[in-house]
Write a protein that holds these residues in place. Structure first.
Motif, PDB file in Angstrom:
ATOM      1  N   ASN A 198       0.851  -1.187   0.000  1.00  0.00           N
ATOM      2  CA  ASN A 198       0.000   0.000   0.000  1.00  0.00           C
ATOM      3  C   ASN A 198       0.888   1.238   0.000  1.00  0.00           C
ATOM      4  O   ASN A 198       1.358   1.688   1.051  1.00  0.00           O
ATOM      5  N   GLY A 199       1.123   1.775  -1.192  1.00  0.00           N
ATOM      6  CA  GLY A 199       2.008   2.916  -1.319  1.00  0.00           C
ATOM      7  C   GLY A 199       1.462   4.171  -0.675  1.00  0.00           C
ATOM      8  O   GLY A 199       2.213   4.982  -0.126  1.00  0.00           O
ATOM      9  N   ARG A 200       0.143   4.343  -0.699  1.00  0.00           N
ATOM     10  CA  ARG A 200      -0.458   5.537  -0.120  1.00  0.00           C
ATOM     11  C   ARG A 200      -0.307   5.574   1.393  1.00  0.00           C
ATOM     12  O   ARG A 200      -0.245   6.651   1.990  1.00  0.00           O
ATOM     13  N   GLY A 201      -0.249   4.393   2.012  1.00  0.00           N
ATOM     14  CA  GLY A 201      -0.115   4.343   3.459  1.00  0.00           C
ATOM     15  C   GLY A 201       1.329   4.271   3.921  1.00  0.00           C
ATOM     16  O   GLY A 201       1.590   4.138   5.122  1.00  0.00           O
ATOM     17  N   SER A 202       2.268   4.357   2.991  1.00  0.00           N
ATOM     18  CA  SER A 202       3.696   4.230   3.315  1.00  0.00           C
ATOM     19  C   SER A 202       4.409   5.564   3.088  1.00  0.00           C
ATOM     20  O   SER A 202       4.020   6.352   2.224  1.00  0.00           O
ATOM     21  N   SER A 203       5.476   5.771   3.882  1.00  0.00           N
ATOM     22  CA  SER A 203       6.217   7.033   3.754  1.00  0.00           C
ATOM     23  C   SER A 203       7.565   6.908   4.449  1.00  0.00           C
ATOM     24  O   SER A 203       7.805   5.976   5.221  1.00  0.00           O
ATOM     25  N   GLU A 204       8.422   7.892   4.178  1.00  0.00           N
ATOM     26  CA  GLU A 204       9.726   7.964   4.859  1.00  0.00           C
ATOM     27  C   GLU A 204      10.039   9.429   5.109  1.00  0.00           C
ATOM     28  O   GLU A 204       9.943  10.262   4.206  1.00  0.00           O
ATOM     29  N   ARG A 205      10.401   9.730   6.373  1.00  0.00           N
ATOM     30  CA  ARG A 205      10.682  11.113   6.729  1.00  0.00           C
ATOM     31  C   ARG A 205      11.955  11.201   7.563  1.00  0.00           C
ATOM     32  O   ARG A 205      12.203  10.359   8.423  1.00  0.00           O
ATOM     33  N   LYS A 206      12.727  12.233   7.295  1.00  0.00           N
ATOM     34  CA  LYS A 206      13.904  12.521   8.098  1.00  0.00           C
ATOM     35  C   LYS A 206      13.483  13.405   9.265  1.00  0.00           C
ATOM     36  O   LYS A 206      12.837  14.440   9.076  1.00  0.00           O
ATOM     37  N   LEU A 207      13.821  12.971  10.462  1.00  0.00           N
ATOM     38  CA  LEU A 207      13.477  13.728  11.665  1.00  0.00           C
ATOM     39  C   LEU A 207      14.753  14.206  12.344  1.00  0.00           C
ATOM     40  O   LEU A 207      15.863  13.767  12.004  1.00  0.00           O
ATOM     41  N   ALA A 208      14.587  15.078  13.308  1.00  0.00           N
ATOM     42  CA  ALA A 208      15.749  15.595  14.034  1.00  0.00           C
ATOM     43  C   ALA A 208      16.485  14.473  14.754  1.00  0.00           C
ATOM     44  O   ALA A 208      17.717  14.497  14.887  1.00  0.00           O
ATOM     45  N   GLY A 209      15.714  13.453  15.198  1.00  0.00           N
ATOM     46  CA  GLY A 209      16.334  12.368  15.941  1.00  0.00           C
ATOM     47  C   GLY A 209      16.541  11.105  15.131  1.00  0.00           C
ATOM     48  O   GLY A 209      16.755  10.029  15.699  1.00  0.00           O
TER      49      GLY A 209
END
Length: 227
Positions: A90-101
């Motif tokens: 499920n591509g719509r429910g997937s993601s990748e984010r860079k966070l401060a930690g």
């Protein structure tokens, strides 16, 4: 010579032969009507039962998609996803984010039509990598799952999985059930959520808890091993 009195000719009845044989009593049509009504009711009930059965056992999956998920999502195998009965990315429910930690990756799968059976299943794997406060993140995620208001959460520790591991089960008043396995290994934290219900005879049933836990643990083990 004596003659009979004038009048219509009358022939005396023959011995042993009644002039008109007795007629059988008319049969009542009530049993036939009752039988027809009973048959209609039985067929109607069978039809309703059939509709309910087919409705609850319908394939809730969708056609296999070719959605591209973040690279970390490839750490889990097709076999582990099949055990969770969610092989459709499920591509719509997937993601990748860079966070401060560190990095937060979400991987989502649903059911594949004709492959993952009836009932409902959804799987979500959330990965926190290179988190400087992994211990605090682990505790925060466990507390968040224990605050689930859809039912009464139950928590138990899991041995032999990462540095810390906990399973949280939430059973609602309906058949909907959610199993979460949260694991910390070094500075990585993985949360696996599997939710859904099973198809009962005429409606939905709660899934087997041991099955959900085994599937969630299997996904967590594979993800942690490759981080």
């Amino acid at each position: 010579m004596n003659r009979p009195p004038h009048g219509p000719y009358q022939q005396p009845p023959r011995q042993g032969w009644p002039p008109h044989p007795p007629q059988p009593p008319a049969k009542s049509k009530a049993p036939l009507v009752i039988g027809i009504l009973a048959g209609v009711l039985v067929l109607g009930a069978a039809g309703v039962a059939g509709v309910l059965y087919l409705g609850s056992h319908g394939d809730s999956g969708s056609e296999k998609r070719a959605d591209r998920l973040p690279a970390a999502c490839g750490n889990v195998s097709e076999a582990a996803l099949a055990k969770a009965r969610t092989t459709n990315p499920n591509g719509r429910g997937s993601s990748e984010r860079k966070l401060a930690g560190g990095t937060r990756t979400t991987c989502a799968w649903s059911q594949t039509k004709g492959v993952d059976g009836s009932g409902l299943r959804n799987t979500e794997v959330i990965v926190f990598q290179d988190n400087e406060n992994a211990g605090d993140e682990f505790e925060r995620i466990v507390a968040q799952n224990m605050a689930n208001t859809q039912g009464t959460p139950q928590q138990k520790p899991l041995d032999g999985l990462g540095d810390q591991a906990t399973a949280v089960l939430v059973e609602s008043k309906s058949a909907f059930t959610e199993m979460s396995v949260v694991v910390r290994a070094d500075d990585n934290v993985v949360e696996v959520d599997i939710s859904g219900w099973d198809a009962g005879f005429f409606g939905n049933d709660r899934p087997d808890v041991a099955e959900l836990e085994a599937a969630a643990r299997g996904l967590a083990e594979e993800m942690i091993a490759k981080l």
